[in-house]
Design an enzyme around this catalytic site. Sequence first.
Site, PDB file in Angstrom:
ATOM      1  N   GLU A  83       0.873  -4.344  -7.360  1.00  0.00           N
ATOM      2  CA  GLU A  83       1.627  -5.515  -6.929  1.00  0.00           C
ATOM      3  C   GLU A  83       3.008  -5.521  -7.595  1.00  0.00           C
ATOM      4  O   GLU A  83       4.016  -5.768  -6.950  1.00  0.00           O
ATOM      5  CB  GLU A  83       0.840  -6.781  -7.297  1.00  0.00           C
ATOM      6  CG  GLU A  83       1.447  -8.066  -6.753  1.00  0.00           C
ATOM      7  CD  GLU A  83       0.578  -9.285  -7.022  1.00  0.00           C
ATOM      8  OE1 GLU A  83      -0.377  -9.175  -7.823  1.00  0.00           O
ATOM      9  OE2 GLU A  83       0.859 -10.354  -6.442  1.00  0.00           O
ATOM     10  N   ARG A  94      -0.311 -13.913 -14.509  1.00  0.00           N
ATOM     11  CA  ARG A  94      -0.216 -14.878 -13.409  1.00  0.00           C
ATOM     12  C   ARG A  94       0.539 -16.123 -13.898  1.00  0.00           C
ATOM     13  O   ARG A  94       0.745 -16.309 -15.099  1.00  0.00           O
ATOM     14  CB  ARG A  94      -1.625 -15.284 -12.946  1.00  0.00           C
ATOM     15  CG  ARG A  94      -2.459 -14.141 -12.403  1.00  0.00           C
ATOM     16  CD  ARG A  94      -2.023 -13.665 -11.040  1.00  0.00           C
ATOM     17  NE  ARG A  94      -1.940 -14.757 -10.078  1.00  0.00           N
ATOM     18  CZ  ARG A  94      -1.477 -14.630  -8.830  1.00  0.00           C
ATOM     19  NH1 ARG A  94      -1.051 -13.456  -8.402  1.00  0.00           N
ATOM     20  NH2 ARG A  94      -1.424 -15.655  -8.015  1.00  0.00           N
ATOM     21  N   GLN A 128       8.759 -18.631   3.823  1.00  0.00           N
ATOM     22  CA  GLN A 128       9.071 -17.596   2.818  1.00  0.00           C
ATOM     23  C   GLN A 128      10.387 -16.932   3.203  1.00  0.00           C
ATOM     24  O   GLN A 128      10.886 -17.155   4.314  1.00  0.00           O
ATOM     25  CB  GLN A 128       7.939 -16.550   2.783  1.00  0.00           C
ATOM     26  CG  GLN A 128       6.902 -16.832   1.712  1.00  0.00           C
ATOM     27  CD  GLN A 128       5.999 -15.649   1.445  1.00  0.00           C
ATOM     28  OE1 GLN A 128       5.682 -14.893   2.344  1.00  0.00           O
ATOM     29  NE2 GLN A 128       5.569 -15.495   0.197  1.00  0.00           N
ATOM     30  N   ASP A 139       7.478 -16.954  -7.172  1.00  0.00           N
ATOM     31  CA  ASP A 139       6.814 -18.204  -7.524  1.00  0.00           C
ATOM     32  C   ASP A 139       7.167 -18.799  -8.892  1.00  0.00           C
ATOM     33  O   ASP A 139       7.518 -19.958  -8.993  1.00  0.00           O
ATOM     34  CB  ASP A 139       5.293 -18.020  -7.466  1.00  0.00           C
ATOM     35  CG  ASP A 139       4.827 -17.354  -6.174  1.00  0.00           C
ATOM     36  OD1 ASP A 139       5.663 -16.965  -5.342  1.00  0.00           O
ATOM     37  OD2 ASP A 139       3.601 -17.222  -6.002  1.00  0.00           O
ATOM     38  N   TYR A 166      -9.277 -17.421  -1.944  1.00  0.00           N
ATOM     39  CA  TYR A 166      -7.919 -17.881  -2.210  1.00  0.00           C
ATOM     40  C   TYR A 166      -7.846 -19.397  -2.255  1.00  0.00           C
ATOM     41  O   TYR A 166      -8.485 -20.080  -1.467  1.00  0.00           O
ATOM     42  CB  TYR A 166      -6.974 -17.351  -1.120  1.00  0.00           C
ATOM     43  CG  TYR A 166      -5.529 -17.752  -1.327  1.00  0.00           C
ATOM     44  CD1 TYR A 166      -4.712 -17.035  -2.191  1.00  0.00           C
ATOM     45  CD2 TYR A 166      -4.997 -18.866  -0.671  1.00  0.00           C
ATOM     46  CE1 TYR A 166      -3.390 -17.406  -2.393  1.00  0.00           C
ATOM     47  CE2 TYR A 166      -3.667 -19.239  -0.869  1.00  0.00           C
ATOM     48  CZ  TYR A 166      -2.872 -18.503  -1.739  1.00  0.00           C
ATOM     49  OH  TYR A 166      -1.562 -18.875  -1.932  1.00  0.00           O
ATOM     50  N   TRP A 213       0.585 -12.795   4.977  1.00  0.00           N
ATOM     51  CA  TRP A 213       1.746 -13.442   4.348  1.00  0.00           C
ATOM     52  C   TRP A 213       3.025 -13.038   5.080  1.00  0.00           C
ATOM     53  O   TRP A 213       3.171 -11.884   5.511  1.00  0.00           O
ATOM     54  CB  TRP A 213       1.857 -13.033   2.876  1.00  0.00           C
ATOM     55  CG  TRP A 213       1.326 -14.073   1.934  1.00  0.00           C
ATOM     56  CD1 TRP A 213       2.050 -14.953   1.197  1.00  0.00           C
ATOM     57  CD2 TRP A 213      -0.047 -14.334   1.617  1.00  0.00           C
ATOM     58  NE1 TRP A 213       1.217 -15.755   0.452  1.00  0.00           N
ATOM     59  CE2 TRP A 213      -0.075 -15.402   0.694  1.00  0.00           C
ATOM     60  CE3 TRP A 213      -1.271 -13.796   2.034  1.00  0.00           C
ATOM     61  CZ2 TRP A 213      -1.256 -15.929   0.174  1.00  0.00           C
ATOM     62  CZ3 TRP A 213      -2.451 -14.315   1.519  1.00  0.00           C
ATOM     63  CH2 TRP A 213      -2.433 -15.367   0.600  1.00  0.00           C
ATOM     64  N   TRP A 267       6.650 -12.716   4.375  1.00  0.00           N
ATOM     65  CA  TRP A 267       7.612 -11.636   4.074  1.00  0.00           C
ATOM     66  C   TRP A 267       6.907 -10.331   3.737  1.00  0.00           C
ATOM     67  O   TRP A 267       7.452  -9.256   3.972  1.00  0.00           O
ATOM     68  CB  TRP A 267       8.699 -12.067   3.080  1.00  0.00           C
ATOM     69  CG  TRP A 267       8.403 -12.218   1.619  1.00  0.00           C
ATOM     70  CD1 TRP A 267       7.262 -12.652   1.050  1.00  0.00           C
ATOM     71  CD2 TRP A 267       9.337 -11.959   0.546  1.00  0.00           C
ATOM     72  NE1 TRP A 267       7.408 -12.700  -0.312  1.00  0.00           N
ATOM     73  CE2 TRP A 267       8.674 -12.284  -0.651  1.00  0.00           C
ATOM     74  CE3 TRP A 267      10.650 -11.504   0.475  1.00  0.00           C
ATOM     75  CZ2 TRP A 267       9.291 -12.161  -1.902  1.00  0.00           C
ATOM     76  CZ3 TRP A 267      11.266 -11.388  -0.772  1.00  0.00           C
ATOM     77  CH2 TRP A 267      10.596 -11.706  -1.936  1.00  0.00           C
ATOM     78  N   ASP A 268       5.672 -10.416   3.245  1.00  0.00           N
ATOM     79  CA  ASP A 268       4.894  -9.181   3.060  1.00  0.00           C
ATOM     80  C   ASP A 268       4.834  -8.415   4.384  1.00  0.00           C
ATOM     81  O   ASP A 268       5.051  -7.199   4.440  1.00  0.00           O
ATOM     82  CB  ASP A 268       3.453  -9.485   2.630  1.00  0.00           C
ATOM     83  CG  ASP A 268       3.359 -10.097   1.241  1.00  0.00           C
ATOM     84  OD1 ASP A 268       3.916 -11.188   1.044  1.00  0.00           O
ATOM     85  OD2 ASP A 268       2.728  -9.485   0.354  1.00  0.00           O
TER      86      ASP A 268
HETATM   87  C1  GLC Z   1       2.660 -14.016  -4.301  1.00  0.00           C
HETATM   88  C2  GLC Z   1       4.108 -13.557  -4.383  1.00  0.00           C
HETATM   89  C3  GLC Z   1       4.722 -13.636  -2.996  1.00  0.00           C
HETATM   90  C4  GLC Z   1       3.897 -12.813  -2.033  1.00  0.00           C
HETATM   91  C5  GLC Z   1       2.416 -13.190  -2.075  1.00  0.00           C
HETATM   92  C6  GLC Z   1       1.540 -12.226  -1.300  1.00  0.00           C
HETATM   93  O1  GLC Z   1       2.564 -15.349  -3.956  1.00  0.00           O
HETATM   94  O2  GLC Z   1       4.834 -14.303  -5.299  1.00  0.00           O
HETATM   95  O3  GLC Z   1       6.049 -13.205  -3.026  1.00  0.00           O
HETATM   96  O4  GLC Z   1       4.379 -12.943  -0.749  1.00  0.00           O
HETATM   97  O5  GLC Z   1       1.964 -13.209  -3.390  1.00  0.00           O
HETATM   98  O6  GLC Z   1       1.709 -10.917  -1.729  1.00  0.00           O
END
Ligand code: GLC
Length: 434
Positions: free
Chosen positions: A407, A211, A116, A178, A96, A48, A50-51
């Site tokens: 998380e 969720r 993102q 989200d 996923y 992902w 920004w992760d």
């Molecule tokens: C979810 C979060 C998002 C993050 C992703 C992976 O979608 O809302 O911000 O990047 O999970 O951790």
Amino acid sequence: MSNDAEACRVSGEAETRRMNVEQARAILLANDRGGYCVPTARLYPFQWNWDSAFVAMGWGTFDEARAWQEITSLLKGQWEDGLIPQIVFHAPSDDYFPGPDVWGVRRTPATSGITQPPVLATAVRHLWDTGRDRALAEANAASIYPALVRNHRWWQAARDPERRGLVATLHPWETGMDNSPAWDAALARVPMDTVTPIRRRDTAHVDAAMRPRGEEYQRFIHLVDVYRDAGWDPARMLAASPFRVADVATNAILLRAEQDLLAMAGRFGTDTERAEIEERVARLHTALERLWHDGLGLYASMDLMTHEIISVGTSGGFLPLFAGHARDRAATLAATLARWAARVSRVVPSTDPGFTGFEPKRYWRGPIWAVVNWMIADGFRATGDAATADRIRGDTVALIEAAGPSEYFDPVTGEGIGGADFSWTASIFLLWVR
Ligand code: GLC
């Protein structure tokens, strides 16, 4: 206390700390899939956007070569037009939904078709500034810099083609937050019918009460259907978008990222590039001020379909400080945070705890997220408000020490919820504790 007892207590603490640092490192090692980290096993089995920016900084505390690799892996997914996708599907997984077939982006590696929050340039600058291996840092920053330039040009061309100053976000997933209540009204206008059959996998891994709701998911997938039909072409997507917001967090993060890019342009760029970045910085500073909400004592997002400011307080509203914006509003923002803090045991809840839609356990509708805290604390520290910055840092570290790198965290009970052993939460722990 005798000197011996004192020494023993101190070394005991140091040991616990060291253990936790070891555990945090072990999580990155365990989530490593060969040059990139998954956010957590099973729930999020790909890379992902920004992760990975936060994760790279986490790696940077103990393995600089691996830190740079996290970023080059992410950039393998970058598109020719500069987009850095939200997800890079390096390897197949059934855990996923929606997977590459739903996105229908024909690329190798496969990617999603949206983005993102652009933390990446800030992460690269951080690694460049703090890297102990100077040759490694210089070489990597120099080779990554052009990709960042292309990416920031993409933000402007694709999401602010008229140069009004604020960039548009076309899907709640692009905000990274989200199911924030800030998106409720704008999302309610998105139809619920989908061409793609919905096969949610997340609720098989995590309690459904933590969720997004089913109805939100249908609208999320409706948006994916619309943009896939638009061929993932930026102009057609913008024209077709039934959901369009100027997210305060994305815009503040971009403004910070532009300034970090400018610092790198001083070393690796041309005069023309520097002038171009400076122009965008100035425009975004001016435009961000349009998002100030007096009633909330906070910045807020704007619905670009109605041009109204969305009157919901979220943690993203503190992020203009992270961009070096609004220094003169720092005291007001600190007072707003203190008001929120009086209603919870730990800060910073993702939604104003005084708001009727606040849900302390449901994802972005209340829980605390360590990465957002890191950015908010950085912002307060830069204004000279060390007390607020220390409170945020102290709360975040205490939560992770007590519950592990979850998380997200319940701001009322302190419970760690959502997925366990999260890469970006472990990374924030490493950045703050080392
Ligand atoms: C979810 C979060 C998002 C993050 C992703 C992976 O979608 O809302 O911000 O990047 O999970 O951790």
